[in-house]
Design a protein around this motif. Structure first.
Motif, short mmCIF file in Angstrom:
data_model
loop_
_atom_site.label_atom_id
_atom_site.label_comp_id
_atom_site.label_asym_id
_atom_site.label_seq_id
_atom_site.Cartn_x
_atom_site.Cartn_y
_atom_site.Cartn_z
N GLY A 65 3.62 9.96 -7.28
CA GLY A 65 2.69 10.51 -7.97
C GLY A 65 1.29 10.20 -7.14
O GLY A 65 1.55 10.87 -5.88
N THR A 66 0.41 9.67 -7.57
CA THR A 66 -0.73 9.36 -6.93
C THR A 66 -0.77 8.31 -6.00
O THR A 66 -1.71 7.89 -5.30
N ARG A 67 0.31 7.38 -6.40
CA ARG A 67 0.46 5.98 -5.59
C ARG A 67 1.18 5.97 -4.15
O ARG A 67 1.81 6.97 -4.08
N HIS A 68 0.61 5.17 -3.31
CA HIS A 68 1.19 5.08 -1.91
C HIS A 68 2.02 4.08 -1.93
O HIS A 68 1.57 2.71 -2.22
N VAL A 69 3.26 4.06 -1.60
CA VAL A 69 4.12 2.92 -1.40
C VAL A 69 4.64 2.84 0.08
O VAL A 69 4.64 3.65 0.87
N VAL A 87 3.36 -0.89 -3.95
CA VAL A 87 2.33 -0.04 -4.14
C VAL A 87 0.97 -0.57 -3.54
O VAL A 87 0.73 -1.58 -3.78
N ILE A 88 0.30 0.22 -2.57
CA ILE A 88 -1.05 -0.21 -2.11
C ILE A 88 -1.92 -0.18 -3.26
O ILE A 88 -2.29 0.77 -3.81
N ASP A 89 -2.76 -1.38 -3.53
CA ASP A 89 -3.42 -1.52 -4.55
C ASP A 89 -4.64 -2.13 -4.19
O ASP A 89 -4.81 -3.41 -4.02
N THR A 90 -5.78 -1.39 -3.68
CA THR A 90 -6.94 -1.98 -3.37
C THR A 90 -7.87 -2.75 -4.38
O THR A 90 -8.86 -3.37 -4.31
N GLY A 91 -7.46 -2.34 -5.49
CA GLY A 91 -8.08 -3.19 -6.78
C GLY A 91 -7.58 -4.68 -7.13
O GLY A 91 -8.24 -5.39 -7.71
N ARG A 156 7.12 -2.35 -17.17
CA ARG A 156 8.34 -1.87 -17.09
C ARG A 156 8.96 -1.79 -15.73
O ARG A 156 10.18 -2.08 -15.47
N ASP A 157 8.25 -1.17 -14.53
CA ASP A 157 8.56 -0.95 -13.30
C ASP A 157 8.60 -2.27 -12.60
O ASP A 157 9.33 -2.16 -11.47
N HIS A 158 7.94 -3.13 -12.85
CA HIS A 158 7.96 -4.47 -12.03
C HIS A 158 7.44 -3.97 -10.48
O HIS A 158 8.01 -4.80 -9.60
N THR A 159 6.92 -3.07 -10.34
CA THR A 159 6.43 -2.70 -9.01
C THR A 159 5.46 -3.73 -8.31
O THR A 159 4.45 -3.97 -8.99
N PRO A 160 5.68 -4.31 -7.16
CA PRO A 160 5.15 -5.32 -6.41
C PRO A 160 3.83 -4.42 -5.94
O PRO A 160 3.89 -3.31 -5.65
N LEU A 161 2.64 -5.25 -6.03
CA LEU A 161 1.39 -4.61 -5.63
C LEU A 161 0.87 -5.29 -4.27
O LEU A 161 0.92 -6.37 -4.21
N LEU A 162 0.66 -4.70 -3.39
CA LEU A 162 0.11 -5.13 -1.99
C LEU A 162 -1.60 -5.06 -2.13
O LEU A 162 -2.09 -3.77 -2.04
N GLY A 163 -1.97 -6.26 -2.29
CA GLY A 163 -3.42 -6.32 -2.66
C GLY A 163 -4.19 -6.71 -1.67
O GLY A 163 -3.92 -6.97 -0.31
N MET A 164 -5.54 -7.26 -1.79
CA MET A 164 -6.47 -7.57 -0.86
C MET A 164 -6.08 -8.92 0.10
O MET A 164 -6.75 -9.10 0.97
#
Length: 195
Positions: A65-69, A87-91, A156-164
């Motif tokens: 979708g709009t997310r970068h993995v 998922v790259i998550d700068t927030g 539901r998806d348990h997607t790991p987040l790559l944060g700051m």
């Protein structure tokens, strides 16, 4: 004065004049050199070498979708390693994983401090740990914070987040046009951009 003496005098005067002129020219040349007449002589020093430009690391991303993995490797307690999609998550202030990832990374819930994190859905309880190393492509960072959140809360998806806690170690750009993450090594806490 004899005839021989008359010949010696003109040559003697000519030689004296020649020595005098040569001496004056030599004095003039020496006087024009650096350091003469009290001038400081400066050694020519080469300009300092320019600092090498930081090497840019480009990592391809996959769109969801709009997310970068991106794929990353985590090294936890005792050298236990996992390779996961993030998922790259700068927030997100830290790397965020579901609690089921604690044991595979060598952590026990009882050993990890409790805390909380603010999410889009509200405040959630967490357990915090430090990863020995995180690698994304050729980019690496050591001693990186990770937060574990219970699956029931995580989603539901348990997607790991790559944060700051990882991204903040670099200057970075998420290049949406070319589906890539660009990382430039060097501690740049709090910096980053999305393109």
């Amino acid at each position: 004065m004899t005839a021989d003496q008359g010949k010696i005098v003109p040559y003697g005067i000519a030689g004296l004049v020649l020595l005098l002129v040569t001496g004056l020219v030599a004095i003039d040349v020496v006087a024009s050199l650096p350091g003469a007449q009290g001038e400081a002589v400066r050694a020519e020093t080469p300009p300092p070498a320019p600092e090498p430009a930081a090497r840019e690391i480009a990592i391809g991303t996959r769109r969801e979708g709009t997310r970068h993995v991106v794929e990353a490797q985590l090294v936890g307690a005792g050298g236990r390693a996992l390779r996961l999609d993030f998922v790259i998550d700068t927030g997100a202030t830290s790397i965020v994983l579901p609690s089921s990832m604690m044991a595979p990374l060598g952590f026990a819930a009882a050993d990890l401090p409790k805390g909380s994190a603010q999410t889009a859905g509200g405040t959630v309880p967490t357990r915090a740990a430090r990863l020995a190393r995180v690698s994304v492509g050729q980019a690496q960072a050591a001693d990186v914070e990770v937060l574990f959140i219970d699956e029931a809360i995580y989603g539901r998806d348990h997607t790991p987040l790559l944060g700051m806690s990882f991204l903040g170690r670099f200057r970075f750009v998420v290049d949406a046009a070319q589906d890539r993450l660009i990382l430039i090594p060097g501690p740049q806490k709090g910096e980053g951009a999305q393109g």
